[in-house]
Design an enzyme around this catalytic site. Structure first.
Site, PDB file in Angstrom:
ATOM      1  N   ASP A 276      -3.036  92.972  31.099  1.00  0.00           N
ATOM      2  CA  ASP A 276      -3.632  94.251  30.725  1.00  0.00           C
ATOM      3  C   ASP A 276      -2.497  95.244  30.519  1.00  0.00           C
ATOM      4  O   ASP A 276      -1.430  95.111  31.115  1.00  0.00           O
ATOM      5  CB  ASP A 276      -4.577  94.704  31.835  1.00  0.00           C
TER       6      ASP A 276
ATOM      7  N   ASP B 291     -12.993  89.410  32.794  1.00  0.00           N
ATOM      8  CA  ASP B 291     -12.168  89.392  34.004  1.00  0.00           C
ATOM      9  C   ASP B 291     -12.774  90.356  35.003  1.00  0.00           C
ATOM     10  O   ASP B 291     -13.465  91.306  34.627  1.00  0.00           O
ATOM     11  CB  ASP B 291     -10.726  89.820  33.701  1.00  0.00           C
TER      12      ASP B 291
ATOM     13  N   CYS C  54     -21.711  72.382  45.781  1.00  0.00           N
ATOM     14  CA  CYS C  54     -20.494  72.986  45.220  1.00  0.00           C
ATOM     15  C   CYS C  54     -19.319  72.040  45.458  1.00  0.00           C
ATOM     16  O   CYS C  54     -19.169  71.469  46.543  1.00  0.00           O
ATOM     17  CB  CYS C  54     -20.222  74.335  45.871  1.00  0.00           C
TER      18      CYS C  54
ATOM     19  N   CYS D 261     -16.090  72.830  45.476  1.00  0.00           N
ATOM     20  CA  CYS D 261     -14.842  73.480  45.880  1.00  0.00           C
ATOM     21  C   CYS D 261     -14.359  72.941  47.223  1.00  0.00           C
ATOM     22  O   CYS D 261     -15.126  72.349  47.995  1.00  0.00           O
ATOM     23  CB  CYS D 261     -15.006  75.000  45.934  1.00  0.00           C
TER      24      CYS D 261
ATOM     25  N   CYS E 208     -16.323  74.228  50.363  1.00  0.00           N
ATOM     26  CA  CYS E 208     -17.650  73.633  50.584  1.00  0.00           C
ATOM     27  C   CYS E 208     -17.552  72.154  50.956  1.00  0.00           C
ATOM     28  O   CYS E 208     -18.414  71.632  51.669  1.00  0.00           O
ATOM     29  CB  CYS E 208     -18.518  73.813  49.350  1.00  0.00           C
TER      30      CYS E 208
ATOM     31  N   HIS F  13     -14.197  79.560  47.014  1.00  0.00           N
ATOM     32  CA  HIS F  13     -15.587  79.290  46.647  1.00  0.00           C
ATOM     33  C   HIS F  13     -16.069  80.244  45.557  1.00  0.00           C
ATOM     34  O   HIS F  13     -16.673  79.812  44.565  1.00  0.00           O
ATOM     35  CB  HIS F  13     -16.511  79.399  47.860  1.00  0.00           C
TER      36      HIS F  13
END
Length: 368
Positions: free
Chosen positions: A91, A264, A302, A304, A307, A333
């Site tokens: 940015d 974002d 999930c 991840c 998890c 997560h």
């Protein structure tokens, strides 16, 4: 950088595409985790690879103040400095200059402001911002713009918008890094006619992609959606569209249905540090006593790391004990949840089932 449009949705303005960069391919619509100071808070680059982040965002304002763009350049650029070999977008820092820093004066040449770190008086011009972004060396850089706050009266919004157009041309004229794409930014506040005027002016400068700035600055969500609907017919089909600073689950799918390709937001990481987890059935405040003996993962199904290995009870314990690992696990997560949501959105566009997915998410509580 090159953008390829693969498919459009028959029932909405959603688009399936790909962005090709020197550091990899980005499937769109995509979500970009925010690494403001050359780090996504509580995550290592290895963690980001594991949650399948295709691209991350850095911030010019913050990296200019600390450690300084010359240090990043000497280190071999932002990719080498932070150990990340996938795409990066920076940015311009315009939003931070106008919101975080203490502003003294907006001039035609640039903005005089005070550093929020040590109070130093500084001056940003479009040309200087381009020098900084080229030194950082991200795959995609954003033009320096003036972001009008909400609410803003029409006269000021017009003044800020036209200055953004003039600064966009100065940015383009001074940008010469061939392996870095420069995106222009559309402004215009919450005025439909000004949004269209700004789109036409910025598109006439022929950037390889376009940011939509000045939204998600406090306005009600229906107004943001109205601005996106107003812009959609005026945007070139063969270039990516980036809705800046937006990333809640409801805004992601609503934005996709209105033709947005890139998003974002700090929401996923910021809420994680406060013990809040996103799930398909709504948000969980994991510090609550109700999770003390809950031995299930944050979210069943999930994939991840958090998890797969830990329970809600354990993560609540970490929060109560003020352990750093709590923020790490919930951040993993939340980012994986969001990136998986974008994967599901892309699959739904491909299969012409985006509206079905939308209603499914609405009914499950994921968009609350």
């Amino acid at each position: 950088m090159r953008y390829e449009l693969l498919k459009t949705c028959g029932k909405t303005d959603a688009r399936l595409g790909r962005i090709y960069t020197e550091h990899g391919i980005i499937d769109t619509p995509c979500f970009m985790p925010v690494g403001t100071q050359a780090t996504v808070k509580a995550m290592t680059p290895r963690d980001l690879v594991e949650v399948k982040a295709p691209i991350i965002l850095g911030n010019t304002y913050h990296l200019y103040l600390r450690p300084g763009h010359n240090i990043v350049r000497e280190a071999g650029g932002l990719h080498r400095f932070m150990g990340w070999d996938r795409p990066i977008l920076t940015d311009s820092g315009g939003f931070q200059v106008f919101s975080l820093a203490g502003i003294n004066k907006i001039k035609e040449d640039g903005v005089e402001f005070h550093s929020h770190i040590d109070g130093r008086r500084l001056f940003f011009t479009p040309e200087m911002v381009m020098d900084i972004e080229q030194a950082l060396g991200a795959d995609i850089a954003m033009a320096f713009d003036e972001c009008a706050p909400y609410p803003s009266d029409r006269a000021y919004t017009i003044e800020a918008m036209k200055r953004t157009h003039r600064w966009a041309k100065r940015c383009k004229d001074s940008h010469n890094r061939e392996n870095q794409a420069l995106f222009g930014i559309i402004q215009g506040g919450m005025y439909r006619d000004l949004r269209v005027e700004s789109a036409k002016a910025i598109i006439d400068l022929d950037f390889p992609g376009y940011g939509i700035g000045g939204l998600s600055v406090g306005e009600p969500k229906p107004i943001m959606y109205e601005m996106l609907e107003t812009l959609a017919p005026h945007m070139p089909v063969n270039k990516p569209r980036y809705l800046m600073g937006v990333g809640s689950p409801d805004c992601l799918i609503e934005g996709v249905m209105r033709g947005i390709d890139m998003f974002d937001c700090v929401l996923q990481t910021r809420t994680a540090r406060n013990g809040l987890a996103f799930t398909r059935n709504g948000k969980l405040t994991l510090r609550n006593a109700g999770f003390e003996r809950d031995y299930s993962p944050i979210e069943e199904g999930c994939d991840c790391y958090a998890c797969a290995n830990f329970t809600r009870a354990y993560i609540r314990h970490l929060i109560k004990a003020k352990e750093i690992l709590a923020a790490q696990l919930i951040t993993m997560h939340n980012l994986r949840f969001t990136l998986k949501l974008m994967e599901d959105i892309r699959s739904a566009i491909l299969e012409d089932k985006l509206l079905d997915l939308y209603h499914e998410l609405l009914e499950s509580g994921a968009l609350n």
